[in-house]
Design a protein around this motif. Structure first.
Motif, PDB file in Angstrom:
ATOM      1  N   HIS A   1     -20.165  -5.502  33.626  1.00  0.00           N
ATOM      2  CA  HIS A   1     -19.931  -6.921  33.344  1.00  0.00           C
ATOM      3  C   HIS A   1     -21.181  -7.536  32.728  1.00  0.00           C
ATOM      4  CE1 HIS A   1     -16.843  -6.052  36.372  1.00  0.00           C
ATOM      5  NE2 HIS A   1     -16.137  -6.988  35.743  1.00  0.00           N
ATOM      6  N   VAL A   2     -20.996  -8.657  32.045  1.00  0.00           N
ATOM      7  CA  VAL A   2     -22.134  -9.394  31.489  1.00  0.00           C
ATOM      8  C   VAL A   2     -22.172 -10.774  32.133  1.00  0.00           C
ATOM      9  CG1 VAL A   2     -20.848 -10.260  29.462  1.00  0.00           C
ATOM     10  CG2 VAL A   2     -23.352 -10.082  29.376  1.00  0.00           C
ATOM     11  N   PHE A   3     -23.397 -11.218  32.449  1.00  0.00           N
ATOM     12  CA  PHE A   3     -23.623 -12.504  33.101  1.00  0.00           C
ATOM     13  C   PHE A   3     -24.655 -13.292  32.317  1.00  0.00           C
ATOM     14  CE2 PHE A   3     -22.446  -9.343  36.262  1.00  0.00           C
ATOM     15  CZ  PHE A   3     -21.382  -9.956  36.881  1.00  0.00           C
ATOM     16  N   GLU A   4     -24.670 -14.601  32.520  1.00  0.00           N
ATOM     17  CA  GLU A   4     -25.578 -15.480  31.778  1.00  0.00           C
ATOM     18  C   GLU A   4     -26.830 -15.808  32.585  1.00  0.00           C
ATOM     19  OE1 GLU A   4     -23.177 -18.790  30.576  1.00  0.00           O
ATOM     20  OE2 GLU A   4     -22.129 -17.604  29.064  1.00  0.00           O
ATOM     21  N   ASP A   5     -27.384 -14.821  33.270  1.00  0.00           N
ATOM     22  CA  ASP A   5     -28.601 -15.048  34.047  1.00  0.00           C
ATOM     23  C   ASP A   5     -29.695 -14.035  33.692  1.00  0.00           C
ATOM     24  OD1 ASP A   5     -27.539 -12.769  35.170  1.00  0.00           O
ATOM     25  OD2 ASP A   5     -27.471 -13.538  37.215  1.00  0.00           O
ATOM     26  N   GLY A   6     -29.680 -13.583  32.449  1.00  0.00           N
ATOM     27  CA  GLY A   6     -30.666 -12.605  31.992  1.00  0.00           C
ATOM     28  C   GLY A   6     -31.894 -13.258  31.373  1.00  0.00           C
ATOM     29  N   PRO A   7     -32.826 -12.440  30.930  1.00  0.00           N
ATOM     30  CA  PRO A   7     -34.077 -12.946  30.349  1.00  0.00           C
ATOM     31  C   PRO A   7     -33.922 -13.316  28.875  1.00  0.00           C
ATOM     32  CG  PRO A   7     -34.106 -10.567  30.338  1.00  0.00           C
ATOM     33  CD  PRO A   7     -32.811 -10.980  31.005  1.00  0.00           C
ATOM     34  N   PRO A   8     -34.927 -13.982  28.294  1.00  0.00           N
ATOM     35  CA  PRO A   8     -34.938 -14.207  26.855  1.00  0.00           C
ATOM     36  C   PRO A   8     -35.004 -12.850  26.144  1.00  0.00           C
ATOM     37  CG  PRO A   8     -36.592 -15.559  27.966  1.00  0.00           C
ATOM     38  CD  PRO A   8     -36.063 -14.585  28.975  1.00  0.00           C
ATOM     39  N   PRO A   9     -34.585 -12.717  24.937  1.00  0.00           N
ATOM     40  CA  PRO A   9     -34.180 -13.807  24.051  1.00  0.00           C
ATOM     41  C   PRO A   9     -32.702 -14.195  24.160  1.00  0.00           C
ATOM     42  CG  PRO A   9     -34.227 -11.760  22.819  1.00  0.00           C
ATOM     43  CD  PRO A   9     -34.679 -11.428  24.224  1.00  0.00           C
ATOM     44  N   THR A  10     -31.873 -13.402  24.852  1.00  0.00           N
ATOM     45  CA  THR A  10     -30.435 -13.690  24.863  1.00  0.00           C
ATOM     46  C   THR A  10     -29.988 -14.487  26.080  1.00  0.00           C
ATOM     47  OG1 THR A  10     -29.893 -11.645  26.033  1.00  0.00           O
ATOM     48  CG2 THR A  10     -29.967 -11.529  23.612  1.00  0.00           C
ATOM     49  N   GLY A  11     -30.717 -14.369  27.185  1.00  0.00           N
ATOM     50  CA  GLY A  11     -30.292 -15.008  28.426  1.00  0.00           C
ATOM     51  C   GLY A  11     -29.122 -14.295  29.083  1.00  0.00           C
ATOM     52  N   LEU A  12     -28.810 -13.076  28.623  1.00  0.00           N
ATOM     53  CA  LEU A  12     -27.674 -12.324  29.145  1.00  0.00           C
ATOM     54  C   LEU A  12     -28.147 -11.146  29.989  1.00  0.00           C
ATOM     55  CD1 LEU A  12     -25.436 -12.228  25.941  1.00  0.00           C
ATOM     56  CD2 LEU A  12     -25.239 -13.779  27.910  1.00  0.00           C
ATOM     57  N   ARG A  13     -27.294 -10.746  30.930  1.00  0.00           N
ATOM     58  CA  ARG A  13     -27.556  -9.570  31.767  1.00  0.00           C
ATOM     59  C   ARG A  13     -26.321  -8.686  31.727  1.00  0.00           C
ATOM     60  NH1 ARG A  13     -26.415  -8.751  37.343  1.00  0.00           N
ATOM     61  NH2 ARG A  13     -26.093 -10.993  37.545  1.00  0.00           N
ATOM     62  N   TYR A  14     -26.416  -7.600  30.976  1.00  0.00           N
ATOM     63  CA  TYR A  14     -25.364  -6.600  30.927  1.00  0.00           C
ATOM     64  C   TYR A  14     -25.587  -5.675  32.120  1.00  0.00           C
ATOM     65  CZ  TYR A  14     -24.242  -8.083  26.180  1.00  0.00           C
ATOM     66  OH  TYR A  14     -23.867  -8.805  25.084  1.00  0.00           O
ATOM     67  N   CYS A  15     -24.789  -5.834  33.138  1.00  0.00           N
ATOM     68  CA  CYS A  15     -24.906  -5.095  34.399  1.00  0.00           C
ATOM     69  C   CYS A  15     -23.964  -3.896  34.301  1.00  0.00           C
ATOM     70  CB  CYS A  15     -24.540  -6.024  35.547  1.00  0.00           C
ATOM     71  SG  CYS A  15     -24.768  -5.332  37.164  1.00  0.00           S
ATOM     72  N   MET A  16     -24.519  -2.702  34.075  1.00  0.00           N
ATOM     73  CA  MET A  16     -23.729  -1.520  33.735  1.00  0.00           C
ATOM     74  C   MET A  16     -23.698  -0.497  34.862  1.00  0.00           C
ATOM     75  SD  MET A  16     -22.779  -2.209  30.572  1.00  0.00           S
ATOM     76  CE  MET A  16     -22.497  -3.837  31.252  1.00  0.00           C
ATOM     77  N   ASN A  17     -22.688   0.336  34.854  1.00  0.00           N
ATOM     78  CA  ASN A  17     -22.583   1.463  35.779  1.00  0.00           C
ATOM     79  C   ASN A  17     -23.277   2.675  35.162  1.00  0.00           C
ATOM     80  OD1 ASN A  17     -20.665   0.739  38.106  1.00  0.00           O
ATOM     81  ND2 ASN A  17     -19.586  -0.046  36.317  1.00  0.00           N
ATOM     82  N   SER A  18     -24.224   3.258  35.879  1.00  0.00           N
ATOM     83  CA  SER A  18     -24.961   4.424  35.367  1.00  0.00           C
ATOM     84  C   SER A  18     -24.048   5.599  35.041  1.00  0.00           C
ATOM     85  CB  SER A  18     -25.983   4.903  36.400  1.00  0.00           C
ATOM     86  OG  SER A  18     -27.044   4.011  36.538  1.00  0.00           O
TER      87      SER A  18
END
Length: 191
Positions: free
Chosen positions: A163-180
């Motif tokens: 899933h992707v969330f909007e609490d990531g770092p710059p420059p996008t501010g996104l966090r792609y939380c992936m399954n290894s």
């Protein structure tokens, strides 16, 4: 009062599942497992000799049935990739891995993320702030478990990645939380 308490206990598993699956708001830190993955220069890929659809160079969209994927993929990969499962946090191969290279879809070989877009989010799963190409992944609304999330899917084979969330770092501010388990890693030195 007794009815209220029994309802809470009866449905407590939903809350536990939601916490485990949402991967949301993961700013807390967790203890490191004793089995750290080495960041030495080596590939972490599945054996793809039995998978006729795996290619790191072909970007053609695949149209393969789940029945066919079930014959080809290991059961744990199939469960996450095709049944939208998840793996445990902090007990997967890339959550604390720092090798330099490219992450590919373990189902079809599509290039997904570069290591320079990976960051430590402390959520227990590998996290990235952007895909390697805008068309590497596609997005779908996910309303499962009573949550509002955005599912990330491999654009080539349609496999669930996370899933992707909007609490990531710059420059996008996104966090792609992936399954290894649905990622292969190839270091820069071998590409």
């Amino acid at each position: 009062m007794h009815t209220f308490i029994s309802i809470i206990f009866r449905y407590r598993w939903m809350g536990i599942a939601a916490i485990g699956l949402c991967c949301y708001g993961c700013s807390f830190s967790q203890p490191q497992p004793s089995h750290q993955v080495s960041s030495t220069i080596q590939s972490f890929t599945m054996d793809h000799s039995h998978n006729p659809y795996y290619s790191r160079t072909d970007t053609t969209t695949l149209h393969v049935s789940d029945a066919e994927w079930k014959k080809i993929l290991p059961p744990e990969v199939y469960r996450v990739a095709r049944e939208k499962g998840t793996e445990p946090p902090f007990h997967n191969r890339f959550w604390n891995f720092n090798g330099k290279g490219t992450y590919y879809c373990a189902v079809c070989g599509n290039a997904l993320f570069r290591s320079d877009a990976k960051f430590a989010s402390s959520c227990g799963w590998p996290s990235f702030f952007e895909p390697v190409r805008k068309n590497s992944v596609i997005y779908k609304p996910d309303h499962s478990f009573g949550m509002e999330r955005t599912e990330v899917i491999c654009a080539r084979c349609g496999s669930h990645l996370g899933h992707v969330f909007e609490d990531g770092p710059p420059p996008t501010g996104l966090r792609y939380c992936m399954n290894s388990i649905v990622l292969d890693f190839v270091p820069d030195s071998t590409q």
